[in-house]
Design a protein around this motif. Structure first.
Motif, mmCIF file in Angstrom:
data_model
loop_
_atom_site.group_PDB
_atom_site.id
_atom_site.type_symbol
_atom_site.label_atom_id
_atom_site.label_comp_id
_atom_site.label_asym_id
_atom_site.label_seq_id
_atom_site.Cartn_x
_atom_site.Cartn_y
_atom_site.Cartn_z
ATOM 1 N N GLY A 20 0.781 -1.233 0.000
ATOM 2 C CA GLY A 20 0.000 0.000 0.000
ATOM 3 C C GLY A 20 0.808 1.274 0.000
ATOM 4 N N ILE A 21 1.805 1.394 -0.882
ATOM 5 C CA ILE A 21 2.673 2.569 -0.892
ATOM 6 C C ILE A 21 1.950 3.769 -1.495
ATOM 7 N N GLN A 22 2.105 4.923 -0.850
ATOM 8 C CA GLN A 22 1.571 6.160 -1.390
ATOM 9 C C GLN A 22 2.671 7.217 -1.375
ATOM 10 N N GLY A 23 2.587 8.185 -2.257
ATOM 11 C CA GLY A 23 3.651 9.160 -2.395
ATOM 12 C C GLY A 23 3.426 10.473 -1.684
ATOM 13 N N ILE A 24 2.482 10.524 -0.747
ATOM 14 C CA ILE A 24 2.193 11.783 -0.062
ATOM 15 C C ILE A 24 2.306 11.606 1.443
ATOM 16 N N ASP A 25 2.534 12.703 2.125
ATOM 17 C CA ASP A 25 2.623 12.684 3.583
ATOM 18 C C ASP A 25 1.223 12.892 4.172
ATOM 19 N N ALA A 26 0.968 12.239 5.296
ATOM 20 C CA ALA A 26 -0.318 12.435 5.981
ATOM 21 C C ALA A 26 -0.143 12.062 7.442
ATOM 22 N N ASN A 27 -1.033 12.591 8.293
ATOM 23 C CA ASN A 27 -0.900 12.365 9.732
ATOM 24 C C ASN A 27 -0.980 10.897 10.118
ATOM 25 N N GLU A 28 -1.796 10.109 9.422
ATOM 26 C CA GLU A 28 -1.994 8.703 9.761
ATOM 27 C C GLU A 28 -1.029 7.790 9.019
ATOM 28 N N ASP A 41 17.652 11.162 1.334
ATOM 29 C CA ASP A 41 16.211 11.375 1.530
ATOM 30 C C ASP A 41 15.551 11.965 0.288
ATOM 31 N N LYS A 42 16.034 11.598 -0.882
ATOM 32 C CA LYS A 42 15.545 12.222 -2.112
ATOM 33 C C LYS A 42 14.176 11.711 -2.548
ATOM 34 N N ASN A 43 13.792 10.528 -2.103
ATOM 35 C CA ASN A 43 12.552 9.932 -2.614
ATOM 36 C C ASN A 43 11.753 9.300 -1.476
ATOM 37 N N ILE A 44 11.340 10.145 -0.526
ATOM 38 C CA ILE A 44 10.616 9.651 0.643
ATOM 39 C C ILE A 44 9.210 9.178 0.249
ATOM 40 N N LYS A 45 8.825 8.001 0.745
ATOM 41 C CA LYS A 45 7.488 7.454 0.502
ATOM 42 C C LYS A 45 6.786 7.258 1.849
ATOM 43 N N TRP A 46 5.450 7.328 1.802
ATOM 44 C CA TRP A 46 4.652 7.186 3.019
ATOM 45 C C TRP A 46 3.596 6.117 2.808
ATOM 46 N N VAL A 47 3.294 5.360 3.865
ATOM 47 C CA VAL A 47 2.282 4.312 3.791
ATOM 48 C C VAL A 47 1.379 4.382 5.014
ATOM 49 N N SER A 48 0.219 3.761 4.895
ATOM 50 C CA SER A 48 -0.687 3.668 6.044
ATOM 51 C C SER A 48 -0.098 2.725 7.084
ATOM 52 N N ARG A 49 -0.333 3.022 8.341
ATOM 53 C CA ARG A 49 0.167 2.169 9.418
ATOM 54 C C ARG A 49 -0.535 0.807 9.364
ATOM 55 N N ILE A 50 0.233 -0.269 9.627
ATOM 56 C CA ILE A 50 -0.336 -1.610 9.688
ATOM 57 C C ILE A 50 0.111 -2.281 10.984
ATOM 58 N N ILE A 73 24.505 0.008 4.767
ATOM 59 C CA ILE A 73 24.084 0.304 6.146
ATOM 60 C C ILE A 73 23.459 1.695 6.242
ATOM 61 N N GLY A 74 22.398 1.796 7.035
ATOM 62 C CA GLY A 74 21.790 3.094 7.317
ATOM 63 C C GLY A 74 21.398 3.175 8.792
ATOM 64 N N TYR A 75 21.176 4.389 9.277
ATOM 65 C CA TYR A 75 20.760 4.566 10.669
ATOM 66 C C TYR A 75 20.097 5.934 10.824
ATOM 67 N N ASN A 76 19.552 6.189 12.012
ATOM 68 C CA ASN A 76 18.862 7.441 12.323
ATOM 69 C C ASN A 76 17.629 7.632 11.424
ATOM 70 N N LEU A 77 16.907 6.539 11.162
ATOM 71 C CA LEU A 77 15.685 6.575 10.366
ATOM 72 C C LEU A 77 14.535 6.001 11.181
ATOM 73 N N THR A 78 13.339 6.548 10.979
ATOM 74 C CA THR A 78 12.146 6.086 11.678
ATOM 75 C C THR A 78 11.069 5.761 10.661
ATOM 76 N N GLY A 79 10.462 4.576 10.795
ATOM 77 C CA GLY A 79 9.413 4.196 9.861
ATOM 78 C C GLY A 79 9.192 2.704 9.839
ATOM 79 N N ILE A 80 8.728 2.214 8.693
ATOM 80 C CA ILE A 80 8.465 0.795 8.477
ATOM 81 C C ILE A 80 9.346 0.329 7.330
ATOM 82 N N ILE A 81 9.929 -0.877 7.439
ATOM 83 C CA ILE A 81 10.883 -1.321 6.416
ATOM 84 C C ILE A 81 10.286 -2.395 5.516
ATOM 85 N N GLY A 82 10.746 -2.378 4.262
ATOM 86 C CA GLY A 82 10.320 -3.363 3.278
ATOM 87 C C GLY A 82 11.109 -4.660 3.392
#
Length: 388
Positions: A20-28, A41-50, A73-82
């Motif tokens: 359910g990937i979406q390309g816009i930011d939203a509160n939920e 951070d050139k191509n940030i994507k946002w998804v609904s919480r699951i 390797i990456g770090y200092n990121l917050t979100g959900i991973i694929g």
């Protein structure tokens, strides 16, 4: 100095595929982190919480688990991973996470070399868990990470300067020749084979690599408008070279064009006087100067939208590739030679400047590697944020 295994310091969990990937930011919504996000951070994507997603915080370390970029390797990121990523969650708060992340970055090549899977590489969990991490005091970890971060920032700025220079030469290209897809200036359209003297590719049978001999160039040496043999040289025997060179007699001024794999569509003009052999992942394109200049053609091929249009026509299931037949049939607008030659001067000055920036970048990266070696061998002494 303490030494601990990665497996003792972290738990490891793979991400999950999420549709359910979406390309816009939203509160939920929550950030959907993919491999490219480990770099920028050139191509940030946002998804609904699951409920069953694999969530990560800024205190976790992320690693690319599958594919050509495995070990990144990456770090200092917050979100959900694929599903191509994994998270290393610290078992305690006794260590400074950026320090350990930087240490693991220094092991990326080792992890890739020890991947499983012939077509698609996969990180071996046991190999990762068994890596030993040198651990000075928490304060020393912070100071070392600070110094390394400053050195990395210089490298990133140099890369940004190179990217801006690439954008500038493309802007001049568009100003002179117009949009290459729309062909707004109504230039005559030809097929690439009609403006070329020769289109072929390198050997389809990988020769035995040697520590010295005749230079052997593959896709790894070719970047946008740059061929760099010397930072990672490879060689083959003279007898192998003789057989390959009969098929593919590359000369200075020819265009080398990546035709196989993840970097397909990248082109550069050969700057070298010496003979070398090529692998079949590269095509040789020798332009007929009665019709076009190599500088115009290579910029056309490297244009983002042209590249996308060409690579959408690729074949192959596991490894995508352009056949020679498709390369021959690439359609290209052909401006008048007078306009093309105006561009040649601009392009050659750009190559000189880019070469200087790349040389500077390589020196910065060499210095950074030296810092890494000192830092993780306990030889880097830091006092009040200053290396001594």
């Amino acid at each position: 100095m303490r030494v601990r295994r990665v497996g003792d310091l972290f738990t490891i969990a793979k991400g999950k595929k999420y549709e359910g990937i979406q390309g816009i930011d939203a509160n939920e919504m929550v950030r959907y982190i993919q491999i490219e996000d480990l770099r920028n951070d050139k191509n940030i994507k946002w998804v609904s919480r699951i409920d069953n997603g694999v969530y990560v915080t800024s205190n976790d370390i992320l690693i690319a688990w599958d594919g050509a970029n495995a070990g990144t390797i990456g770090y200092n990121l917050t979100g959900i991973i694929g599903s191509t990523l994994a998270v290393l969650r610290p078992r305690d708060s006794n260590n400074y996470i950026p320090y350990i992340a930087m240490f693991l970055r220094s092991k990326s090549s080792f992890l890739r070399e020890n991947c499983t899977g012939a077509t698609i590489p996969h990180i071996q969990k046991k190999v990762l868990e068994d890596i030993e991490v040198p651990l000075p005091s928490f304060e020393q970890q912070k100071e070392i990470a600070y110094i390394l971060d400053k050195a990395q920032a210089l490298i990133d700025k140099r890369k940004q300067a190179i990217a801006k220079l690439d954008e500038l030469v493309q802007a001049v290209f568009l100003d002179l020749f117009g949009d290459p897809i729309k062909n707004a200036k109504s230039w005559k359209i030809s097929k690439l084979k009609e403006v070329s003297e020769l289109i072929t590719d390198g050997t389809h049978h990988s020769p035995e690599p040697m520590t010295e001999g005749i230079p052997y160039i593959t896709a790894k040496h070719v970047k946008v408008n740059n061929i760099d043999f010397y930072s990672n040289p490879t060689y083959i025997s003279e007898s192998d070279h003789t057989a390959i060179y009969k098929r593919c007699p590359v000369k200075k001024g020819d265009i080398l064009y990546i035709k196989d794999g993840a970097t397909t569509g990248i082109a550069a003009i050969n700057p070298y006087e010496f003979e070398f052999s090529m692998l079949s992942s590269l095509a040789l394109i020798r332009i007929d100067i009665k019709y076009a200049t190599p500088q115009y053609v290579v910029s056309y091929l490297n244009n983002q939208y042209v590249k996308e249009q060409i690579t959408n026509n690729m074949s192959g299931a596991a490894i995508k590739r352009l056949t020679l037949a498709k390369i021959n049939d690439i359609k290209i607008p052909i401006p008048d030679l007078e306009t093309q030659h105006k561009y040649v001067g601009v392009f050659e000055r750009y190559l000189i400047q880019k070469g200087k920036l790349i040389e500077s970048l390589q020196q910065l990266e060499s210095n950074f590697q030296a810092l890494l070696q000192k830092a993780f061998k306990g030889e880097l002494i830091v006092r009040d944020g200053v290396t001594v």
